[in-house]
Enzyme design. Sequence first.
Site, short mmCIF file in Angstrom:
data_model
loop_
_atom_site.label_atom_id
_atom_site.label_comp_id
_atom_site.label_asym_id
_atom_site.label_seq_id
_atom_site.Cartn_x
_atom_site.Cartn_y
_atom_site.Cartn_z
CE1 TYR A 152 -29.84 -4.32 40.30
CE2 TYR A 152 -30.83 -2.43 39.19
CZ TYR A 152 -29.77 -3.00 39.88
OH TYR A 152 -28.66 -2.25 40.14
CE1 TYR A 153 -32.89 -0.20 37.24
CE2 TYR A 153 -34.18 -1.74 35.93
CZ TYR A 153 -33.05 -0.96 36.11
OH TYR A 153 -32.08 -0.94 35.14
CG HIS A 204 -31.32 2.38 44.34
ND1 HIS A 204 -31.74 1.26 45.02
CD2 HIS A 204 -32.00 2.39 43.16
CE1 HIS A 204 -32.63 0.61 44.27
NE2 HIS A 204 -32.80 1.27 43.15
#
Length: 519
Positions: A17-18, A148
């Site tokens: 995910y990261y 992000h």
Amino acid sequence: MVATVSGLTNAAQASAYYEADDYYSEDGTAPSVWLGKGAAELGLSGDVDQEAFTRLLHGQIAKDQRLGTQRDGEWSHRPGWDLTFSAPKSVSIMAEVAGDRRLIEAHEAAVQRTLALAEQHLAATRIREDGEVRREVTQNLVIASFRHGTSRALDPQLHSHNVILNMTQDQDGHWRSLEPRALYQLQKQLGALYRQELAHEVTELGYEITKGKDSSFEIAGLSPESLEAFSQRAQAIEAQLAERGKSRAQASAAEKQTIALDTRQAKEAVPQAELVQAWREAADSAGLTEEKRRQLVAEAQGRLTAHADQESSNVFGRELLADQAVAQGAAMLGERNSVFATTALHEAAGRFALGAVSQAEIAEAITRAETTGELERRTYLDYRGAAFEGMTTATNIANEMTLLRLEEDGRHKITPILSPLDAGKTVAQAEQRSALKGHAWNEEQRAATAQILTSTNQTIGLQGYAGTTKTSTVLATVAKSAELQGYRVTALAPTASAAQVLGDALDSRADTLARHLLA
């Protein structure tokens, strides 16, 4: 929410995910960096290495050392916690839509300094010795930080996921699992510290800010319409809350987090150029035209140049401002608590000096206050008894010394309210009345009531945890007994709500201490 803490349950999913696609970087991965003294101890620096990140998520410190426990033939280890900091909407718009990339650096600096404070004051582990468990402060964390730039609704949203891995090095050099309770308890405080540090960084770049509640702020010059145009995610959450008949202010943190999860959209990969083009068209429609965007950036740069010319002569003024902010913060905290956490002082001082001084300057001001004796270090205990670095004020110490002298001078100076025999009868009768209402007394309540009624001291202290019914049992019985003996009873409490509870229990009027002193 500006700061959120969520536990990671699956190491493999977290690893993927990261490192998910993000339009910032050329190779398609989110910009990342290792942070924390624990990471440095493990030789980790610079960009987050996927292999090392995955290994540490599984608790693998080295080939011969892995954190966790064996359960039913399988290894069990919590990977860590995601502490996410999100910039105010105006900062994201000016960074992504207007293209002032200095604001991204400002965000990263604020994130890193807030995490450094968390590491210094909140990092701890639990150690079992001789059948007992104790909490040990470690002051080191292993953090993988990923930046992000978009929300799931593809709005500009500058934020950083800071994965605090479940490991810390104890004072003997052994790696142990992290004790995360403070991260959850102080989630709101950490969010405020991040906003305060970011507000300082933003003003240092020449921008003016408009201040909101709880250390929130926005860059001045952006209309509400332009902020609303890039708040699809917030609008979806507010719509869900409205269906439940609530607003953001009325909803609890748990409700807002649940709805945030329920309204999450699937991630969508969109090229950076397309996103920026769409954002600028939306900004134009909301009145934040290219000319206006350029003007805001140019004005900030102009102020920055003017500030640079004055900086050398303004050092003393900033120190004075930081000193005043610390003094105000300590005075506010000291009104309710004899000892308060050092992080609480950082947050309170930053609230008073939002945007004007940094947390580093506040730390220096705290040190100066210690040197002059206005502040003294103490151990702060939270409501569960966990120890943190804390502070008290010279005023609190002086007040406590005065109280202790008054108590000592008043020993053996009065006639008891009741004799031991009458006190015993009174306690028994009060206990019977409580039993008829379905409430039973315990031995501590009986002993405390009898001791107060038979004491020859002018000042008597009774300490009890919240919810132990000391007001409706001990204090109510003492007050009624004293009134029957001809005494006038004055009921005082520190807050209006506490005074209301006290008055109801004693069936009489109760005031706050401040109102009583004023009258």
